[in-house]
Design an enzyme around this catalytic site. Structure first.
Site, short mmCIF file in Angstrom:
data_model
loop_
_atom_site.label_atom_id
_atom_site.label_comp_id
_atom_site.label_asym_id
_atom_site.label_seq_id
_atom_site.Cartn_x
_atom_site.Cartn_y
_atom_site.Cartn_z
N TYR A 128 27.50 87.06 22.38
CA TYR A 128 28.34 86.62 21.44
C TYR A 128 29.24 87.99 21.19
O TYR A 128 28.44 88.73 20.40
CB TYR A 128 28.01 85.87 20.37
CG TYR A 128 28.73 85.27 19.38
CD1 TYR A 128 30.09 85.38 19.23
CD2 TYR A 128 28.39 84.30 18.42
CE1 TYR A 128 30.98 84.78 18.54
CE2 TYR A 128 29.02 83.76 17.66
CZ TYR A 128 30.30 83.70 17.68
OH TYR A 128 31.21 82.86 16.89
N CYS A 129 30.60 88.04 21.05
CA CYS A 129 31.50 89.10 20.79
C CYS A 129 31.03 90.40 21.22
O CYS A 129 30.85 90.70 22.40
CB CYS A 129 31.47 89.07 19.01
SG CYS A 129 32.66 90.11 18.29
N VAL A 130 30.62 91.46 20.34
CA VAL A 130 30.03 92.66 20.91
C VAL A 130 28.88 92.65 21.75
O VAL A 130 28.85 93.60 22.53
CB VAL A 130 30.27 93.87 19.61
CG1 VAL A 130 31.33 93.92 18.93
CG2 VAL A 130 29.39 93.14 18.63
N GLY A 158 28.34 90.45 23.76
CA GLY A 158 28.63 90.01 25.09
C GLY A 158 29.27 91.02 25.66
O GLY A 158 29.10 91.16 26.90
#
Length: 591
Positions: free
Chosen positions: A323-325, A327
């Protein structure tokens, strides 16, 4: 007593006096906006009001700042004339066509029914449009400077809304008269409390508590390292998918965004669908992990968790979610495993609003200039980590109208307490960041975009290439995401070489992800046809009502639908990994 009451009542301003001061405040706002434009004439990039650590700086300074300032001041001055003329003597609301706006700041009927407030509202909106529009008309400035100017102008325009001032907000005036000013005293108390805590209050204090009514999905912490705790969740079905799922949440926030109240919990939903689920809970940075960097988050974090789960359950591979960073880091992990000939340890990868190519990374990219970096160095030089409140303030600034000014009005002017909201409790629950890694992340990825370039990035000496990744991939983006814009998330499709499925979800960075099927909210778009760009994808995409979670589950089962009994090592603490403590663990509660 009656005489005292009448005397006190007579001391209150009359309606005419309130209208007079309303016009005075409207003129004051005009003066501030004129000051903004005038500052450009005096060789100042911005007036004294500006976002923290935000400036032009860097290579952008090589363009002609005087051309920007002169053109901006001249263009904006024309728009400011309207404000002064219309506030010179108001007796009736302006006539003429006005574009309908869905703007919650002006939802109260008084903004249209009262001629004075209707004039102030319309004038503000028109001048705002002119201020924002002229940013695109200024010539001879590079794209980076234009984006900085657009962001700063939008921030200034949002701050200058008449809804943010007591004497130009009809709802605040009404409450001030009714409460005889008690709302302003309560608001002052709220403001002083927030100043003392160093953070804007966005939800009712005490309404939520991690482990009590947030992050309550049953499970156990089965491993703890200096960097993370590994949570294994208790199955609720007789059979589970053979290949387990491990979630890597962003280390800039706490993991329970995916395990809010039970009805919103992605974690609970996954477990109830028969998924063997693990969650990484990152440690909020302190002096002990101040030197943590990319190698640590890849090897001591993601790879270590993957290896731990494989060994504990006796499986060949896992499904990984980033998720997000996290990822972004997962992309580096996949490329590293590929380079080492170990790609089969991850059967599939899912990316929630994650970027791997930062060439179009959105407004956050504006916070990578030398002034920002200098401030980061100053804030972190003693302890080696960044206080999470600074990151929270930055993210709030990206949506200042909703996440800052609406609470200024509600908490400080109306004197009200914010409503209880689990998502905003999480949003305010900050984590500290290792200073060196945070700076390196901004320098190497946001500014240098080295993850997107073959061999430019190394993990413990191993050059990586995300273009070589063959892992089956599910990519989710939020249509209104202001942190990881969908056009930036889309770029994963241009890099990974394996099979890919892209889904565009309604809403943004959080609500676009946390959208349980039972809520029947929003929508998502899919397109089975090959598409070279996000625009091409959207042009022929099929819209589906509701949550994209079931679509993801169907895709996950298409990769591997084998199941096993939910017993033995599938029960937290019953296999090689012994239970350390109950979920959600202690790392998520550390402050």
């Amino acid at each position: 007593m009656a005489e005292e009451t009448n005397t006190a009542g007579a001391a209150m301003p009359t309606l005419e006096e309130w209208q007079h001061w309303t016009l005075v405040m409207g003129r004051a706002q005009q003066m501030l906006m004129e000051f903004w434009a005038d500052s450009l004439k005096k060789d100042q990039p911005f007036p004294s009001w500006s976002p923290p650590a935000f400036g032009f700086g860097g290579d952008s300074a090589s363009s002609d700042p005087m051309a920007l300032m002169t053109a901006g001041a001249q263009a904006w001055a024309k728009g400011l004339e309207t404000w002064g003329k219309m506030l010179g003597g108001v007796t009736a609301a302006p006539t003429g066509d006005e574009k309908e706006r869905k703007d919650r700041r002006f939802a109260a009927p008084e903004w249209r029914e009262n001629p004075i407030f209707d004039t102030i509202r319309q004038t503000y909106l028109r001048v705002s449009d002119q201020l924002l529009g002229t940013v695109d008309e200024i010539e001879n400035i590079d794209p980076e400077m234009r984006e900085k100017l657009r962001f700063a102008t939008r921030s200034f325009v949002d701050a200058m809304s008449p809804s943010n001032f007591a004497l130009t907000n009809p709802q605040v005036l009404k409450k001030t008269l009714e409460s005889r000013g008690e709302n302003l005293l309560k608001g002052l108390a709220n403001m002083l409390k927030d100043i003392a805590s160093g953070q804007l209050t966005q939800t009712k204090a005490g309404a939520f508590e991690v482990g009590r009514n947030l992050a309550t999905t049953p499970g156990k912490v089965v491993k703890q390292t200096p960097l993370y705790q590994l949570i294994q969740y208790t199955p609720t079905t007789d059979d589970v998918l053979k290949t387990p799922v491990v979630i890597f949440p962003p280390w800039i926030n706490r993991f329970y965004i995916l395990d809010l109240t039970p009805e919103k919990s992605f974690v609970k939903w996954c477990v109830d669908q028969g998924i063997s689920l693990f969650m990484v809970s990152w440690k909020s940075a302190d002096e002990s992990i101040a030197d943590t960097g990319l190698d640590d988050y890849v090897l001591n974090g993601q790879v270590d968790a993957i290896e731990t789960i494989r060994d504990a359950l006796g499986v060949e591979s896992v499904h990984a979610i980033g998720y997000c960073v996290a990822g972004t880091t997962l992309a580096a992990t996949l490329a590293y495993l590929h380079a080492r000939g170990e790609a089969d340890k991850v059967k599939s990868a899912t990316f929630f609003t994650a970027q791997v190519d930062f060439s179009e990374a959105g407004d956050l990219k504006l916070f990578t200039g030398p002034e920002t970096m200098g401030l980061l160095d100053e804030l972190t030089k003693e302890k080696g980590y960044l206080d999470g409140r600074y990151m929270a303030a930055t993210f709030n600034l990206l949506r200042g109208r909703d996440l800052i000014w609406s609470y200024v009005v509600n908490n400080y002017l109306m004197g009200d307490e914010p409503a209880p909201f689990d998502l905003l409790h999480w949003n305010s629950d900050t984590t500290n960041l290792p200073a060196g890694w945070h700076r390196d992340y901004l320098d190497t990825l946001y500014k240098g975009n080295k993850l997107a370039a073959k061999g430019e990035l190394k993990v413990r000496g191993t050059p990586i290439d995300i273009d070589a990744v063959m892992t089956p991939t599910y990519v989710q983006a939020g249509r209104e995401d202001h942190i990881a814009p969908p056009q930036s998330v889309w770029k994963i499709m241009n890099h990974f070489a394996g099979s890919k499925r892209f889904v565009l979800a309604g809403s943004g960075h959080i609500a676009g992800v946390v959208n349980p099927p039972a809520a029947q909210k929003y929508q998502y778009w899919t397109n089975a046809k090959p598409a070279a760009t996000l625009g091409a994808f959207v042009e022929e995409a099929e819209e589906h009502k509701g949550s994209w979670w079931p679509d993801w589950l169907d895709w996950l089962k298409s990769v591997d639908q084998a199941t096993v009994k939910a017993d033995g090592a599938r029960i937290p603490g019953k296999g090689k990994l012994k239970a350390i403590e109950d979920a959600p663990g202690s790392y998520v509660k550390a402050r």
